[in-house]
Design a protein around this motif. Structure first.
Motif, PDB file in Angstrom:
ATOM      1  N   ALA A   1     -12.533   1.031 -10.001  1.00  0.00           N
ATOM      2  CA  ALA A   1     -11.322   1.188  -9.190  1.00  0.00           C
ATOM      3  C   ALA A   1     -10.106   1.032 -10.103  1.00  0.00           C
ATOM      4  N   PHE A   2      -9.127   1.900  -9.909  1.00  0.00           N
ATOM      5  CA  PHE A   2      -7.897   1.860 -10.688  1.00  0.00           C
ATOM      6  C   PHE A   2      -6.747   1.442  -9.770  1.00  0.00           C
ATOM      7  N   GLY A   3      -6.299   0.203  -9.907  1.00  0.00           N
ATOM      8  CA  GLY A   3      -5.165  -0.274  -9.127  1.00  0.00           C
ATOM      9  C   GLY A   3      -5.389  -0.250  -7.635  1.00  0.00           C
ATOM     10  N   ALA A   4      -6.640  -0.406  -7.188  1.00  0.00           N
ATOM     11  CA  ALA A   4      -6.940  -0.268  -5.762  1.00  0.00           C
ATOM     12  C   ALA A   4      -7.309  -1.579  -5.087  1.00  0.00           C
TER      13      ALA A   4
ATOM     14  N   GLY B   1      -5.748   3.307  -6.275  1.00  0.00           N
ATOM     15  CA  GLY B   1      -4.798   2.684  -5.364  1.00  0.00           C
ATOM     16  C   GLY B   1      -3.699   3.655  -4.976  1.00  0.00           C
ATOM     17  N   ASN B   2      -3.059   3.400  -3.852  1.00  0.00           N
ATOM     18  CA  ASN B   2      -1.991   4.285  -3.387  1.00  0.00           C
ATOM     19  C   ASN B   2      -0.835   4.354  -4.368  1.00  0.00           C
ATOM     20  N   TYR B   3      -0.613   3.278  -5.135  1.00  0.00           N
ATOM     21  CA  TYR B   3       0.497   3.240  -6.075  1.00  0.00           C
ATOM     22  C   TYR B   3       0.178   3.911  -7.410  1.00  0.00           C
ATOM     23  N   VAL B   4      -1.046   4.357  -7.599  1.00  0.00           N
ATOM     24  CA  VAL B   4      -1.409   5.068  -8.829  1.00  0.00           C
ATOM     25  C   VAL B   4      -1.104   6.543  -8.606  1.00  0.00           C
TER      26      VAL B   4
ATOM     27  N   VAL C   1      -0.297  12.042 -11.649  1.00  0.00           N
ATOM     28  CA  VAL C   1      -0.415  12.228 -13.097  1.00  0.00           C
ATOM     29  C   VAL C   1      -1.125  11.035 -13.719  1.00  0.00           C
ATOM     30  N   ARG C   2      -0.803   9.848 -13.251  1.00  0.00           N
ATOM     31  CA  ARG C   2      -1.430   8.629 -13.783  1.00  0.00           C
ATOM     32  C   ARG C   2      -2.939   8.631 -13.524  1.00  0.00           C
ATOM     33  N   ARG C   3      -3.358   9.195 -12.408  1.00  0.00           N
ATOM     34  CA  ARG C   3      -4.791   9.239 -12.100  1.00  0.00           C
ATOM     35  C   ARG C   3      -5.550  10.070 -13.131  1.00  0.00           C
ATOM     36  N   GLN C   4      -4.965  11.185 -13.518  1.00  0.00           N
ATOM     37  CA  GLN C   4      -5.613  12.014 -14.532  1.00  0.00           C
ATOM     38  C   GLN C   4      -5.672  11.278 -15.867  1.00  0.00           C
ATOM     39  N   GLU C   5      -4.594  10.591 -16.213  1.00  0.00           N
ATOM     40  CA  GLU C   5      -4.574   9.828 -17.465  1.00  0.00           C
ATOM     41  C   GLU C   5      -5.633   8.722 -17.438  1.00  0.00           C
TER      42      GLU C   5
ATOM     43  N   ASP D   1       0.807  -1.216   0.000  1.00  0.00           N
ATOM     44  CA  ASP D   1       0.000   0.000   0.000  1.00  0.00           C
ATOM     45  C   ASP D   1       0.843   1.271   0.000  1.00  0.00           C
ATOM     46  N   GLY D   2       2.162   1.139   0.031  1.00  0.00           N
ATOM     47  CA  GLY D   2       3.024   2.309  -0.080  1.00  0.00           C
ATOM     48  C   GLY D   2       3.802   2.682   1.161  1.00  0.00           C
ATOM     49  N   HIS D   3       3.666   1.934   2.244  1.00  0.00           N
ATOM     50  CA  HIS D   3       4.438   2.229   3.446  1.00  0.00           C
ATOM     51  C   HIS D   3       5.906   1.855   3.239  1.00  0.00           C
TER      52      HIS D   3
END
Length: 618
Positions: A348-351, A306-309, A312-316, A55-57
């Motif tokens: 959901a995108f990568g979540a 997802g936390n790893y998205v 900039v990728r979220r807008q794309e 999750d990004g920790h």
């Protein structure tokens, strides 16, 4: 710099990034008094360490969290328990608060770890704990969390100068000594990696031993002998020989090769292209899509990242989803603003996916009614997962349970004789069904030949086919390997036979068209979708041929190709001119291009074609 897009719409439970919040809430609900009465495993359970890292920790921080949690001693017992209880409780709550503080801050990194380590080491009642925990944290950050390091301790020789070493008393493993603690730590890490490698080789050997196939032969119509390897129900053709003696001789000389070929043939073959080609089609927006635009237009229940998205990728992702949904509406002949299926569907995108070998690139969850597209491989699967969502919600709309699907042939009064049974028969009697069954011979259980999976694959096939007919392409919706490419990959694995699990050829598309259109029409009749009222714009054939990319070598992040843009727009390979960031505005159809001479309007016939009349919905 634009603000990072956050989740919007309803909160969709079950996302990976919610693990920390759920764990923290559980721990916070426990009172201090319960630490005295209940076991630590109940009041302060271990969190999902590997999941928190996913999750990004920071790995060092989570390693320190685990080292601290494993350092928590059990509640004192015996004659001196009362006197020791206060000291024990102070230590437990100090570690608890430190662990909760670190998990509550996903952005907190190594600075936070060193600060908390200093606070714990500086306390008289926890003397020495912080330093040892830091060493274990470093080991966890390298080794991961497959096994606990709780039983490993740091020791030194009594004589000067001290030499340091780690030992696992429970496993009676003592590492070599080193002049420094850092040196001793590296020795311990190398020792554990060696132990794991030896264990892995043993497991692999045992696995190979258990998975030796059975070999058998049969006589072909030509009179030759066909040699097969068999794993349970999975049959793998190997070689063809003139007689049994030649087959036996070949197998005795090439047994290891035969086993390897049989194992290779059991591997899953990818169904999608490795990269998405640029989109070809009319412009659907000017500028970036905002969450407000997306929600107001489509009305999805929720959108989750997802936390790893990254930002900039979220807008794309949002831009691609906007274009894809507009194209999907055109492909199946419905108003794209109704594709949220009465506002019940979420994206959901990568979540919500799980990584690792063999992990799904996308999936649909009927419980939460959400489509998840994984960060790296999800684009290319949306039409497939939307087919699952439509299949599921249509069944539920007419009284089926939450996990039911229209394509599986529901029972229940008039509905049995209606669309569910008709669709199920259309699937099972289609050539795709026999090819899917052939493909399932290489699996331990049925998957490709199930009616639910066949409908989703045939749905995405129809979407891609109809966009092709309109001179358009959108690999975000459906990136499907063609029959020749798919069979070529399978031949490399020794697989033969007719096993392409998608629609192929005009006859097969025509054979499924009636069933497909009836499903869309039925979904409109019960309000899940709304029919399109505007014509679908197609591109002139010459323009398509001139502008279609020669190959799909460009990645998913490539700029969409706009067939109906002004002539000064750059083509593929030209430098893209900067465009001002403007709020998205849906371009009116009349402004995109001159209307073609014969616009294509997707009709949803509800006539008296054989087997599809008198559909009853309860």
């Amino acid at each position: 710099m634009a603000e990072k897009i956050e989740d919007f719409g309803r909160v969709i439970p079950g996302a990976a990034k919610h693990r920390a919040a759920a764990w923290l809430q559980r721990v916070r609900e426990v009172s201090d008094e319960e630490y005295i009465r209940r076991p630590l495993s109940e009041v302060f359970p271990h969190p999902d360490y590997a999941g928190l890292i996913d999750d990004g920790h920071d790995p060092l921080k989570i390693g320190y969290v685990r080292a601290l949690r494993e350092a928590m001693p059990s509640r004192p017992r015996g004659r001196n328990a009362r006197r020791q209880m206060v000291q024990w409780f102070v230590m437990i709550t100090t570690i608890r608060d430190a662990v909760m503080k670190m998990i509550d801050d996903p952005a907190g990194g190594q600075d936070m770890v060193h600060k908390i380590s200093g606070e714990i080491s500086g306390s008289n009642r926890n003397s020495g704990v912080g330093d040892l925990m830091m060493h274990k944290a470093r080991a966890y950050s390298v080794l991961g969390h497959e096994q606990s390091l709780k039983d490993w301790g740091l020791f030194h020789t009594t004589s000067l100068p001290h030499q340091y070493y780690f030992a696992n008393k429970a496993a009676t493993v003592i590492c070599e000594k080193a002049a420094t603690v850092d040196g001793a730590l590296q020795i311990m890490i190398s020792r554990i990696e060696g132990i794991r490698a030896e264990a892995g080789e043993g497991v692999e050997k045992a696995s190979r031993k258990r998975a030796i196939p059975k070999f058998y032969s049969m006589t072909a119509s030509s009179g030759n002998i066909l040699l097969f390897a068999k794993f349970g129900r999975i049959e793998v053709p190997l070689e063809e020989f003139a007689d049994q003696n030649a087959a036996r001789k070949w197998l005795s000389l090439n047994r290891e090769e035969a086993i390897n070929r049989a194992h290779e043939a059991r591997q899953e073959t990818r169904l999608r292209g490795e990269r998405n080609a640029p989109r070809i089609g009319p412009r659907h927006r000017d500028g970036d899509v905002s969450p407000e635009d997306f929600m107001d237009t489509f009305g999805f229940s929720g959108v989750q990242f997802g936390n790893y998205v990254e930002g900039v990728r979220r807008q794309e992702e949002l831009n691609r989803a906007w274009d894809g949904l507009m194209d999907l509406g055109d492909a199946i002949g419905v108003d794209p603003t109704s594709l949220s299926l009465k506002g019940r569907l979420s994206i959901a995108f990568g979540a919500r996916g799980k990584g690792g070998k063999g992990a799904a690139s996308a999936h649909y969850e009927p419980g939460q009614v959400v489509i998840n597209l994984t960060k790296n491989n999800g684009a290319g699967s949306f039409a497939h997962e939307f087919g699952h969502a439509l299949d599921n919600l249509m069944a539920r709309a007419v009284g089926g349970p939450d996990g039911s699907y229209l394509s599986s042939g529901l029972s229940g009064g008039a509905f049995t004789a209606g669309i569910s049974a008709q669709l199920n028969q259309a699937l099972l009697n289609h050539p795709v069904a026999s090819r899917s069954a052939n493909l399932d011979r290489y699996r331990a259980d049925d998957y490709y030949s199930t009616s639910v999976e066949m409908f989703a694959r045939m749905f995405e096939s129809m979407v891609k086919h109809r966009l092709d007919k309109q001179g358009r392409n959108n690999d975000w919706l459906a990136n499907i390997l063609d029959k020749e490419s798919y069979e070529g990959l399978n031949r490399m694995l020794g697989r033969t036979g007719d096993i392409y699990p998608y629609l192929h050829g005009e006859d097969e598309f025509a054979r499924f068209t009636t069933a497909f259109d009836r499903v869309i029409g039925a979904a409109c009749s019960i309000g899940l979708l709304e029919p399109r009222t505007q014509p679908v714009i197609t591109a002139p054939d010459a323009q398509i041929a001139r502008q279609r990319p020669a190959s799909s070598g460009l990645g998913a992040g490539a700029r969409q190709m706009d067939l109906f843009a002004p002539s000064d727009q750059p083509m593929i390979g030209e430098a893209a001119r900067p465009r001002p960031k403007t709020p998205v505005k849906r371009t009116p159809r009349s402004a995109e291009a001159p209307e073609p001479a014969t616009p294509v309007i997707m009709q949803l016939p509800l006539g008296d074609d054989e087997g599809w009349d008198n559909i009853v919905f309860g």
